[in-house]
Design a protein around this motif. Structure first.
Motif, short mmCIF file in Angstrom:
data_model
loop_
_atom_site.label_atom_id
_atom_site.label_comp_id
_atom_site.label_asym_id
_atom_site.label_seq_id
_atom_site.Cartn_x
_atom_site.Cartn_y
_atom_site.Cartn_z
N LEU A 29 0.83 -1.20 0.00
CA LEU A 29 0.00 0.00 0.00
C LEU A 29 0.87 1.26 0.00
CD1 LEU A 29 -2.81 1.25 0.09
CD2 LEU A 29 -2.76 1.04 2.59
N GLN A 30 1.96 1.22 0.71
CA GLN A 30 2.86 2.38 0.74
C GLN A 30 3.49 2.61 -0.64
OE1 GLN A 30 5.63 1.75 3.94
NE2 GLN A 30 4.02 1.47 5.46
N GLN A 42 0.87 4.19 -2.78
CA GLN A 42 0.74 5.62 -2.48
C GLN A 42 1.86 6.42 -3.12
OE1 GLN A 42 0.70 5.14 1.78
NE2 GLN A 42 -1.54 5.21 1.91
N ARG A 70 1.09 6.78 -6.70
CA ARG A 70 0.06 7.80 -6.92
C ARG A 70 0.65 9.20 -6.94
NH1 ARG A 70 -2.91 10.12 -2.85
NH2 ARG A 70 -2.66 8.29 -1.50
N CYS A 116 -5.69 5.41 -8.10
CA CYS A 116 -6.51 5.43 -6.89
C CYS A 116 -7.48 4.25 -6.84
CB CYS A 116 -7.29 6.74 -6.81
SG CYS A 116 -6.31 8.15 -6.27
N GLU A 148 -5.48 1.47 -5.50
CA GLU A 148 -5.12 1.75 -4.11
C GLU A 148 -6.30 1.56 -3.17
OE1 GLU A 148 -3.78 5.56 -1.39
OE2 GLU A 148 -3.22 5.56 -3.50
N ASP A 149 -7.48 2.06 -3.57
CA ASP A 149 -8.67 1.91 -2.71
C ASP A 149 -9.05 0.45 -2.55
OD1 ASP A 149 -8.81 4.63 -2.43
OD2 ASP A 149 -10.41 4.93 -3.89
N ARG A 181 -6.48 -1.18 -0.18
CA ARG A 181 -6.69 -0.80 1.22
C ARG A 181 -7.86 -1.60 1.81
NH1 ARG A 181 -6.91 4.02 0.40
NH2 ARG A 181 -4.87 4.74 1.15
#
Length: 233
Positions: A91-92, A95, A98, A213, A216-217, A220
């Motif tokens: 996840l990092q 980010q 992104r 995104c 990423e969403d 998460r």
């Protein structure tokens, strides 16, 4: 470890000060240890550590040299570290992607030639109407690589390659588990390509942001679900 850290710092300062330059051979171990006021064992450990991150190049039977220190070779180390990261760390990396990729995509809208933009569209056309996940991810990697190359900055390209490579497994996972993810990815790629072809940097940036995104969403939420299941178990 503190003594080894001191040795690493001493060598790093010699390179930063210019007394050792890319391609230079380090002095003999005994001479360098004496110059730096270090033990030969701590110097040896420092050399091993700096060789692992490609700052030094140890050539058996020849000596130790300062490596090229090219951006791409140093960023490759990040890719190696990324491969060792655990799932939660993905996840990092997403980010970080992104933050980087939308700006690179906006830049590509300004720098890509008409022929390059058309070739980017041709790349998307190579996918069948209902591609398998492996084909999609391979096409995805080539698509984003071409956009990064348009920035004409090897450091940017290497950094994005290192970051994107670590998120590939997550993209495969999403394609296998999230309904509509494959066609959504294709549609977003097409929107990005069309914005680049128009030279519309704002739209290119916006579509790239939407694209990243979305993954990423999903990631998460998936990690949160996995953590909840683990707590219940």
């Amino acid at each position: 470890m503190a003594v080894t850290d001191d040795a690493i710092e001493a060598i790093k300062q010699m390179i930063a000060a210019g007394s050792l330059r890319p391609g230079d051979r380090l002095p003999r171990e005994a001479d360098l240890a004496a110059t730096l006021g270090l033990s030969r064992s701590s110097l040896r450990e420092a050399v091993k550590a700096l060789a692992l991150i490609r700052v030094l190049d140890v050539r058996q039977g020849d000596g130790t040299y300062v490596a090229s220190l090219s951006p791409s070779s140093l960023v490759d180390v990040m890719g190696f570290v990324a491969e060792l990261a655990q799932d939660a760390t993905v996840l990092q990396y997403m980010q970080l992607r992104r933050l980087l990729e939308p700006e690179v995509t906006a830049l590509a809208a300004q720098t890509m030639t008409a022929d390059e933009a058309r070739a980017l569209g041709d790349l998307l056309d190579e996918l069948p109407s209902d591609p398998d996940i492996e084909s999609l991810v391979a096409n995805d990697a080539a698509f984003h690589s071409r956009i990064a190359e348009a920035a004409d900055n090897p450091l940017i390209g290497s950094l994005l390659h290192a970051v994107s490579g670590r998120t590939q497994r997550a993209r495969v996972w999403r394609g296998l588990t999230q309904s509509g993810a494959v066609h959504r990815t294709i549609d977003e790629h097409r929107a990005i390509q069309q914005a680049i072809a128009r030279g519309d940097s704002q739209a290119a940036r916006a579509w790239a942001t939407v694209h990243i995104c979305g993954v990423e969403d999903w990631l998460r939420a998936s990690l949160a679900d996995s953590a909840a299941e683990g707590a219940r178990g």
